[in-house]
Design an enzyme around this catalytic site. Structure first.
Site, PDB file in Angstrom:
ATOM      1  CD  GLU A   1      69.785 -20.242   6.706  1.00  0.00           C
ATOM      2  OE1 GLU A   1      71.206 -20.670   6.877  1.00  0.00           O
ATOM      3  OE2 GLU A   1      69.513 -19.609   5.520  1.00  0.00           O
TER       4      GLU A   1
ATOM      5  CD  GLU B   1      73.563 -20.073  10.452  1.00  0.00           C
ATOM      6  OE1 GLU B   1      72.731 -20.226   9.985  1.00  0.00           O
ATOM      7  OE2 GLU B   1      74.668 -19.496  10.010  1.00  0.00           O
TER       8      GLU B   1
ATOM      9  CG  HIS C   1      69.620 -17.103   8.229  1.00  0.00           C
ATOM     10  ND1 HIS C   1      69.262 -15.961   7.083  1.00  0.00           N
ATOM     11  CD2 HIS C   1      70.866 -17.205   8.218  1.00  0.00           C
ATOM     12  CE1 HIS C   1      70.481 -15.920   6.362  1.00  0.00           C
ATOM     13  NE2 HIS C   1      71.365 -16.443   7.050  1.00  0.00           N
TER      14      HIS C   1
ATOM     15  CD  GLU D   1      73.199 -16.151   4.068  1.00  0.00           C
ATOM     16  OE1 GLU D   1      73.789 -15.702   5.074  1.00  0.00           O
ATOM     17  OE2 GLU D   1      72.570 -17.205   3.856  1.00  0.00           O
TER      18      GLU D   1
END
Ligand code: ZN
Length: 1019
Positions: free
Chosen positions: A413, A447, A450, A469
């Site tokens: 990310e 991603e 993130h 996560e």
């Protein structure tokens, strides 16, 4: 807009040879040593010849040894010691100490000092650690040096026999007063690894013009430190640091690394330079303070050949000419960010963007650009969705995403420049399966989540990785669901996160998701439990807080901690405060109180419900769920459990919290008191817990099972089969639920059934009575099989159902299924150049697998040769897995041997699929373990850095098929023999031992009962 200004050649492209690394300071890393070992050595090697011929070693107990490298004698306080001897090498740069016999006083940290007259003095730290001490733990930076701005220039030479990076870093920041200062403000410590720092160019000062005098430079290779010692303490003010260095472009998928691919348009091999820094590899590219809370602004300049381009986190502003061949791209100053999120790519890629979104480009090698359209389309939509959801605008003015030919994980990310492995971003409607599309949608959404959670607000330290996560793994379903509502991703997370992790988290080797990380190099918490359980806990939280409160709390969290760092408690505060404002949590209960019970304890509870109709109450109790029947935890576990329930007569999807169970047991009023009332708990499968009922209630559930909502059906089936497996429910009751399969056609329930039956199959398939299980399932799924082959819908869910049902029907001997797989395989076999399009991509994996299984050695060889030719990604991956489907031991051995052949076309990143495919049968997993043990040293040499990762994949499936004491002993023997060499894979292997141990117990307790049930139900 970029323009090139011709500037003086202030950098000059001096080609650096690998030999130059030899000039740097080197030393031995941590040595394993036990008391009593003989002939141990400790050494360091200075950057220059040791002019005096003398050096010093300081023992862990601070006794100083003087080494005379000319005579070899070692003395302490003028007295010669017989325990040691000294030596150097032909370079004259080495200071080495030989220890005759290791004793207790030798264990710990040593220091090596080399004083120089005409060059800078150098020192290093080296550890002698025994097995029990393991690895170096106190790896944190001192906290007095705070970075603010890096001016970073990197010129990577992506040319054979060079592969180095010429670099320069100028760092400014300030010195703060702190107790955590180990050198009286006389040192600056940075991270560095595999890098040669040119000490002649080192400058430290208050600013560029007011230098401090440097006394010496030290290296602590175990901690990846370079330590610059000054003669005087620094002022508690600003500081300035400058150095030139050379780092390496290795092909190890870490740091700033190189990778290559064949461009099919011109049929030439091309190289790229790219980065992967999480967790601790930014330091391989340039010296820096490489911890997540050492955020700074980066002014990056990247060198490139004229025929290449560069990409980084920010936008390129301008360029400079270095020489005829090389240019320098100058990037705008970055936002304040962590080192592990930086990214640099130097390549010849092409790109696309969706109309109206030219600031959101997707990049890949030129010949794959047509496969980028899907990511280009959904990317901007997902960003927009998150901006609304988080009430916080994406802070950068561009986004780039790139497909990297060699990539270890799924994606990374990096802020503003996300990198992906090919299968996580490439998709088109012709050459890929709908499953590939689902993967792209979920990984892209992960991603992009993130970019806020992780990039904008970052964890303080790696302890909170689970939060990073887990959060992204939950939000990805919301993001992907927004662009692909037909995929039912918000529900299906119950299949692939909750039910999957329920298994691992019920083993003794499980761990709390919030763990103390001492040394992040050993990334033990990057596992399924962190990602999956984290996601499910956030989902549970979003449910009990209600989505509106959850999203508002998140928005507050982002506003408060933007461009900074936070811990899990900060998130609980933001969410809990909003919950109190909105009145969704009682004032006296905090979010932290609830969540700590889920994140600081391993495992999860099973809730036993007794409906006392006479009293009109539910009697509830919670205990930790253990898969291995009879295994007792010594600790006491208790959770804050959000109890939800619904009558089968009302809305069974209402998952608002009815009661908080925070004691071992409780009696709560039941809503009504009719004789035939049936209440289902954990509505919508929103809670991370299992539910057990009285036998009579289970029988009622079995009767109404087909009419329950799908999420309840899937979770009840999963609970029942696992409760039976753990000895908490009779198998007769659990297996009776599977009778409804005859009429089942929902993907989620079929998925659960498939997974749970696989376990029983693995446990009993060597028995004479196994045929009855086969018959039961074959007949049970016949209706479903007919349905899916008649349905030619190209919609997502029906297609997905087909990909689950076909392998299920074939593996239980459905002849029609096997024949059609063979037929498709025959068409593929006889196809010529167009073999890649001979079979529908959605059922390729299945057709190839059964084709190879029932095919000849020639078929196998043909598939192997097509694997060498194909450039189509789904074709490649389908063949890699299918080659492992053969039951011919010679072919399996051949495949294993080919996996470690240096000429193999299977990239290291894809070896995982090869080993998992071979391990999926008992025969394959046995054979692979034999092969691994017989060829241990060769395989180890072949894989180098990625050895332990690959070993973990080679043995991952063994426990699935093992349920005897002999098999346990075999794995245990493997574990104890190789424990020291397994590194970060030791934990998964240990987890495997737990699995086998549970299987052995299962065999003793339930083997007969299960087989008899199948025999009785197939008469
Ligand atoms: Zn992630």
């Amino acid at each position: 807009m970029r323009s090139f200004i011709f500037l003086t050649l202030f950098i000059g492209v001096a080609r650096i040879s690998a030999a130059e690394f030899d000039q740097g300071f080197t030393q031995g890393r941590t040595y394993p040593a036990e008391v009593g070992d003989t002939d141990a050595e400790i050494w360091c090697r200075a950057t220059h010849n040791i002019e005096s011929g003398m050096c010093q070693m300081t023992m862990p107990d601070m006794v100083v040894l003087d080494l005379d490298l000319k005579t070899g004698s070692v003395s302490s306080g003028g007295v010669v010691s017989e325990e040691f001897s000294a030596r150097t090498d032909e370079s004259g740069r080495m200071c080495a100490l030989d220890i005759k016999t290791v004793d207790q006083s030798h264990l710990g940290q040593w220091r090596c000092d080399i004083a120089q007259e005409t060059h800078m003095s150098e020192f290093g730290y080296i550890s002698l650690l025994n097995n029990e001490m393991g690895f170096v733990r106190d790896v944190r930076l001192p906290r007095h040096v705070i970075p603010e701005v890096y001016n970073l220039t990197l010129i990577p030479f992506i040319v054979e026999d060079n592969y180095t990076i010429k670099g320069e870093v100028k760092l400014t920041g300030y010195i703060q007063e702190t107790e955590l200062n180990n050198c009286d403000y006389k040192c600056i410590t940075l991270h560095t690894r595999d890098t040669y720092i040119n000490e002649e160019t080192l400058q430290v000062g208050l600013d560029e013009f007011s230098p401090y005098k440097i006394e010496s430079v030290g290296y602590d290779i175990d901690r990846d430190f370079v330590i610059i010692m000054l003669e005087e303490p620094m002022l508690q003010d600003s500081f300035y640091l400058h150095m030139d260095f050379v780092s390496q472009l290795q092909d190890n998928l870490a740091g700033f690394y190189r990778s290559s691919y064949v461009d099919r348009i011109n049929n030439v091999t091309k190289n790229i330079g790219t980065t992967q820094f999480e967790s601790t590899d930014a330091r391989r590219a340039f010296p820096c303070l490489d911890e997540p809370d050492m955020k700074a602004v980066f002014n990056t300049r990247l060198g490139r050949r004229r025929d290449m381009i560069t990409l980084s986190n920010m936008e390129s502003l301008a360029g400079e000419v270095i020489d005829d061949e090389y240019l320098l791209d100058i990037y705008e100053p970055s936002v304040k960010m962590s080192t592990y999120l930086l990214a640099f790519i130097v390549c010849e890629f092409g790109s696309v963007y969706d109309e109206g979104h030219e600031n959101f480009k997707i990049w890949s090698q030129e010949d794959r650009v047509p496969e980028l359209g899907y990511a280009a389309k959904i990317g901007p939509q997902v960003i927009q969705f998150y901006e609304d959801l988080f009430d916080y605008k994406f802070p950068l003015n561009k986004m780039d995403m790139a497909a990297i030919p060699d990539f270890q994980s799924g994606a990374m990310e990096n802020w503003g420049l996300i990198t992906y492995r090919d299968t996580a971003i490439l998709y088109d409607e012709v050459n890929y399966a709908l499953k590939s599309k689902e993967r792209v949608a979920t990984v892209v959404a992960h991603e992009l989540a993130h970019q806020w959670f992780g990039d904008l607000v970052t964890m303080k330290w790696w302890n909170d990785l689970w939060l990073n996560e887990g959060f992204a793994s939950y939000i990805e379903y919301l993001g992907a669901d927004y662009v692909e509502p037909d995929m039912r991703l918000k529900e299906r997370t119950v299949n692939f996160d909750m039910q999957d992790v329920f298994y691992l988290d019920a083993l003794p080797s499980s761990h709390p998701i919030s763990v103390n990380i001492e040394n992040p190099v050993y990334q033990e918490n990057f596992d399924r439990i962190s990602y999956g359980k984290g996601a499910i806990l956030i989902r549970m939280m979003s449910n009990f807080l209600t989505p509106d409160t959850f999203h508002q709390g998140l928005a507050n969290y982002f506003k408060e901690h933007a461009y900074s760092n936070a811990e899990q408690d900060d998130l609980w505060t933001s969410l809990g405060d909003q919950a109190h404002v909105d009145g969704v949590l009682p004032q006296e209960v905090t979010a932290k109180q609830i969540m700590d019970t889920w994140t600081l304890q391993k495992g999860y509870p099973v809730i036993k419900v007794v409906h006392n109709k006479a009293e009109g109450t539910f009697e509830l109790s919670q205990t930790k769920f253990n898969l291995e029947s009879g295994s007792e935890d010594k600790e006491e576990f208790s959770w804050w459990v959000p109890i939800t329930y619904a009558s089968t007569k009302e809305d069974m999807m209402d998952s608002s919290v009815d009661y908080w169970l925070n004691t071992e047991s409780a009696s709560i009023p039941a809503p009504s008191n009719m004789e035939d009332d049936l209440f289902i708990f954990n509505t919508g499968a929103m809670g991370y817990y299992r539910v057990n009922y009285e036998d009579s209630v289970w029988k009622q559930i079995t009767e109404v099972f087909p009419s329950l909502p799908v999420l309840s059906r899937s979770q009840i089936l999963d609970d029942a089969m696992n409760l039976a497996r753990a000895g908490q429910l009779s198998y007769d009751i659990a297996l009776d639920l599977t009778k409804s399969l005859i009429d089942e056609d929902d993907i989620m329930v079929v998925y659960t059934f498939d997974k749970r039956i696989e376990f029983l199959d693995n446990m009993v398939n060597a028995d004479d009575r196994y045929e009855s299980l086969r018959t039961y399932i074959r007949e049970g799924v016949q209706g479903l099989y007919n349905k899916v082959i008649e349905n030619d819908s190209s919609d997502f869910i029906p297609t997905l159902l087909k990909t689950v049902v076909l392998p299920l029907a074939c593996s239980y001997g459905n002849q029609d299924c096997i024949d059609s797989a063979k037929e498709l395989f025959a068409a593929w076999r006889s196809a010529d150049a167009d073999y890649e399009t001979a079979v529908d991509p959605n059922i390729k994996a299945w057709a190839y697998c059964y084709g190879i299984r029932y095919g000849s050695a020639e078929d196998w060889d043909l598939a192997w040769s097509r694997l060498q030719q194909t450039s189509q990604i789904l074709e490649r991956d389908s063949i890699i897995s299918a080659l492992g489907c053969t039951e011919d031991p010679e072919l399996l051995t051949k495949y294993l041997q080919l996996s470690v052949d240096p000429t193999s076309v299977i990239r290291t990143q894809n070896k995982r699929y090869l080993y998992l495919a071979i391990g999926s049968s008992k025969q394959g997993s046995d054979l692979m373990l034999d092969w691994l043990e017989a060829n241990w040293e060769d395989i180890k040499e072949f894989y180098g850095d990625t050895f332990v990762y690959n070993v973990a994949n080679m043995v991952a499936k063994y426990p699935d098929h093992a349920n005897t004491q002999e098999e346990f002993d075999r794995m245990n023997n493997f574990y104890t023999t190789h424990k020291g060499e397994l590194g970060s894979s030791a934990d998964p292997v240990k987890q495997g031992l737990d699995k086998i141990s549970a299987n052995v117990k299962w065999r003793q307790n339930f083997y007969e009962q299960v087989l008899e049930w199948f025999v009785a139900n197939t008469q």
